[in-house]
Scaffold this active site. Structure first.
Site, short mmCIF file in Angstrom:
data_model
loop_
_atom_site.label_atom_id
_atom_site.label_comp_id
_atom_site.label_asym_id
_atom_site.label_seq_id
_atom_site.Cartn_x
_atom_site.Cartn_y
_atom_site.Cartn_z
N GLY A 143 0.79 -1.23 0.00
CA GLY A 143 0.00 0.00 0.00
C GLY A 143 0.82 1.27 0.00
O GLY A 143 0.29 2.36 0.22
N SER A 145 2.78 2.02 -2.69
CA SER A 145 2.97 2.35 -4.11
C SER A 145 4.33 2.01 -4.68
O SER A 145 4.91 2.80 -5.43
CB SER A 145 2.73 3.84 -4.34
OG SER A 145 1.40 4.07 -4.44
N ASP A 190 -1.11 7.77 -7.15
CA ASP A 190 0.26 7.38 -6.82
C ASP A 190 1.28 8.04 -7.74
O ASP A 190 2.31 8.56 -7.30
CB ASP A 190 0.40 5.85 -6.92
CG ASP A 190 -0.65 5.13 -6.10
OD1 ASP A 190 -1.28 5.78 -5.26
OD2 ASP A 190 -0.82 3.92 -6.30
P1 ADP Z 1 2.17 -1.62 -4.21
O1 ADP Z 1 1.01 -1.37 -3.32
O2 ADP Z 1 3.46 -1.60 -3.47
O3 ADP Z 1 2.18 -0.76 -5.43
P2 ADP Z 1 1.63 -3.88 -6.01
O4 ADP Z 1 1.25 -5.26 -5.61
O5 ADP Z 1 0.70 -3.12 -6.86
O6 ADP Z 1 1.98 -3.14 -4.66
O7 ADP Z 1 3.02 -3.94 -6.79
C1 ADP Z 1 4.12 -4.65 -6.28
C2 ADP Z 1 4.96 -5.14 -7.44
O8 ADP Z 1 5.81 -4.06 -7.92
C3 ADP Z 1 5.94 -6.24 -7.05
O9 ADP Z 1 5.32 -7.52 -7.07
C4 ADP Z 1 7.00 -6.09 -8.13
O10 ADP Z 1 6.59 -6.71 -9.33
C5 ADP Z 1 7.05 -4.58 -8.34
N1 ADP Z 1 8.12 -4.00 -7.49
C6 ADP Z 1 8.01 -3.36 -6.32
N2 ADP Z 1 9.23 -3.01 -5.84
C7 ADP Z 1 10.13 -3.44 -6.72
C8 ADP Z 1 11.57 -3.43 -6.81
N3 ADP Z 1 12.32 -2.87 -5.85
N4 ADP Z 1 12.14 -3.96 -7.88
C9 ADP Z 1 11.40 -4.53 -8.85
N5 ADP Z 1 10.07 -4.61 -8.84
C10 ADP Z 1 9.43 -4.08 -7.79
P1 NG1 Z 2 -1.59 1.07 -3.97
O1 NG1 Z 2 -1.80 1.07 -2.53
O2 NG1 Z 2 -0.30 1.65 -4.36
O3 NG1 Z 2 -1.82 -0.26 -4.55
C1 NG1 Z 2 -3.92 1.74 -5.23
C2 NG1 Z 2 -4.08 2.54 -6.52
C3 NG1 Z 2 -4.41 4.02 -6.24
C4 NG1 Z 2 -5.56 4.16 -5.27
C5 NG1 Z 2 -5.31 3.28 -4.03
C6 NG1 Z 2 -6.48 3.26 -3.07
C7 NG1 Z 2 -2.74 1.89 -8.48
C8 NG1 Z 2 -1.45 2.00 -9.17
N1 NG1 Z 2 -2.86 2.50 -7.31
O4 NG1 Z 2 -2.72 2.10 -4.59
O5 NG1 Z 2 -4.71 4.68 -7.47
O6 NG1 Z 2 -6.80 3.85 -5.86
O7 NG1 Z 2 -5.04 1.93 -4.38
O8 NG1 Z 2 -6.77 4.53 -2.61
O9 NG1 Z 2 -3.65 1.26 -8.99
#
Ligand code: ADP
Ligand code: NG1
Length: 458
Positions: A143, A145, A190
């Protein structure tokens, strides 16, 4: 606002992380990086799951970021490596079409989203060859980003490597759009804060047109981030898109019920704009029009006078095709209520009454309750953690980001921070060996950080 991301001359060797990244890069590719790019993660203070409904949100950038070292070369290849061995090397030819497999969201697809966004924006037929090493410090799927920071970093470095120039606002818009290639229909919060953040201030992010306004937080409290240590990968599950779709269907039904032409309406904010109604009035409208029992696909179709096929092609996303029931009343209630809380939070910060800390804390608590009960995007671990944070001295605590796992953000009076951290450590982290091992990167104070930037050797 029309400014481009800064290019900062830095003595690379005087910064430990940059220096290590440079060494890794040289060992890997046998050449030196030409430049570095970084994009921060964020913590959303309030305004959850409303950006994709068109409503304003109130995040701040965090210190943790995605940093990349980059060389531009004549290899004709895009080569990627990562300092974390969990993320495998990747390469592809610059002449090959960029294809993002959303059924299999590997880390490099997020990077390729950024490359593709820039390529499309400028109609680049042959991208510059580049080699990159990525180093990330944002806990993934928590969460904060990490995914958007990676997309934004990639968009920024691709722009730089191909000698193009774009404002922060344009980059944020391009990266919000291109991250959707991974399959998640995100709203743009984000990517916007990753580019538009400024050190020392949270921001109110508004959409259409995209803009960011400083929000001066009160002096007394600090914000503490705590990770419940349960990961939730958005792109690998359908939770997120189900909520997007539920909001879309609610939009159509509310619009139709008030005699609007709903064909161009997809966001709950658009219904409010069309009706010239207040958020209070929208909450009443939700109670009048939508029922709390889940809607079946058949009922949605009957209400909207559409076929199941139209539902499937016009309203559902590819990973929500099998959803049979939609909780429209609860989701719309959350969205309009949360949108109102964001505006109240901003005005409390602006007017700065003596009791502002209590008022802001109250709004954060209401936000968490709404996420948990109406939007159902919390989980038992997060609820337990938020509870512990409140018992440990926070005046407000709530899940942050998409939810279903990941982090909570708590507002804690400065003088109580040490005792707060100790109490949360003892109650949530130490009793569980897995959590205890993750504690250092899972419980920390966060101050508003700066936005994405390029670094050049001084
Ligand atoms: P978040 O809420 O952190 O955005 P997501 O599940 O949407 O979570 O995205 C996480 C994904 O982003 C990971 O599974 C990976 O594929 C990519 N990611 C995050 N940090 C890194 C990193 N340091 N290097 C490479 N990929 C990354
Ligand atoms: P995170 O927590 O980074 O997965 C997601 C969405 C935001 C927003 C929040 C909830 C993406 C890349 N990010 O954020 O746009 O909707 O959830 O407030 O889809």
């Amino acid at each position: 606002m029309a400014a481009n991301p800064p290019k900062i001359k830095t003595a690379i060797n005087s910064n430990e992380r940059l220096k290590n990244l440079k060494t890794t890069f040289e060992t890997k590719y046998g050449e030196s990086p030409l430049f570095y790019a970084c994009a921060p993660g964020r913590v959303n203070l309030i305004g959850e799951h409303i950006d994709y409904c068109g409503y304003s949100v109130l995040p701040m950038a965090i210190e943790q970021n995605i940093l990349a070292a980059v060389s531009v070369n004549s290899s004709g290849m895009i080569q990627l490596a990562n300092t974390n061995p969990q993320y495998q090397d990747f390469k592809q030819s610059c002449s090959e079409e960029i294809i993002i497999d959303s059924d299999n969201p590997k880390w490099y697809y997020y990077f390729l989203c950024g490359v593709k966004g820039i390529q499309e924006r400028f109609g680049i037929t042959r991208l510059a060859g580049m080699s990159c090493v990525i180093d990330g410090t944002i806990p993934p799927s928590s969460g904060l980003s990490s995914s958007s920071a990676l997309v934004c970093c990639s968009g920024l470095l691709t722009m730089e490597a191909n000698q193009k120039s774009l404002s922060k606002v344009s980059l944020a818009e391009i990266c919000a759009k291109c991250e959707r290639y991974i399959g998640t229909e995100g709203g743009g919060m984000d990517q916007s804060i990753s580019f538009l953040a400024e050190k020392g201030t949270a921001k109110l992010i508004e959409f259409q047109p995209l803009r960011a306004t400083d929000v001066k937080l009160p002096e007394g409290p600090v914000f503490v981030i705590s990770n419940c240590c349960k990961e939730m990968n958005k792109a690998a599950s359908s939770h997120y898109n189900i909520r997007v779709v539920e909001c879309r269907i609610a939009t159509k039904i509310l619009a139709q019920a008030r005699g609007l032409d709903s064909s161009g309406l997809l966001k709950l904010a658009q219904v409010q704009t069309e009706l010239k109604a207040s958020l209070e009035e929208m909450l009443t409208l939700v109670d009048e029009v939508l029922h709390p029992e889940p809607y079946s696909r058949e009922e949605v179709c009957k209400t909207l006078c559409i076929t199941l096929e139209q539902l499937s092609t016009d309203l559902l996303s590819s990973n929500t095709q099998d959803v049979t029931h939609f909780k429209l009343h609860q989701r719309a209630k959350h969205v309009y209520g949360e949108a109102a809380r964001v505006m109240t939070f901003k005005s409390v910060c602006d007017s700065g009454p003596v009791e502002s800390m209590q008022l802001l804390g109250e709004l954060m608590n209401q936000s968490h309750a709404s996420c948990r009960d109406l939007y159902e995007c919390s989980c038992p671990e997060l609820d337990q953690l938020v509870d512990i944070c409140l018992k440990s001295g926070a005046v407000g605590s709530r899940l942050t980001g998409a939810g279903w796992g990941g982090c909570a953000v708590s507002m804690v009076p400065s003088e109580k921070v040490e005792s707060f951290l100790q109490a949360v450590r003892e109650a949530y982290f130490l009793p569980d060996p897995r959590r205890a091992a993750m504690e250092k990167q899972s419980l920390f104070v966060s101050k508003p950080g700066g936005g994405a930037a390029v670094f050049l050797e001084e």
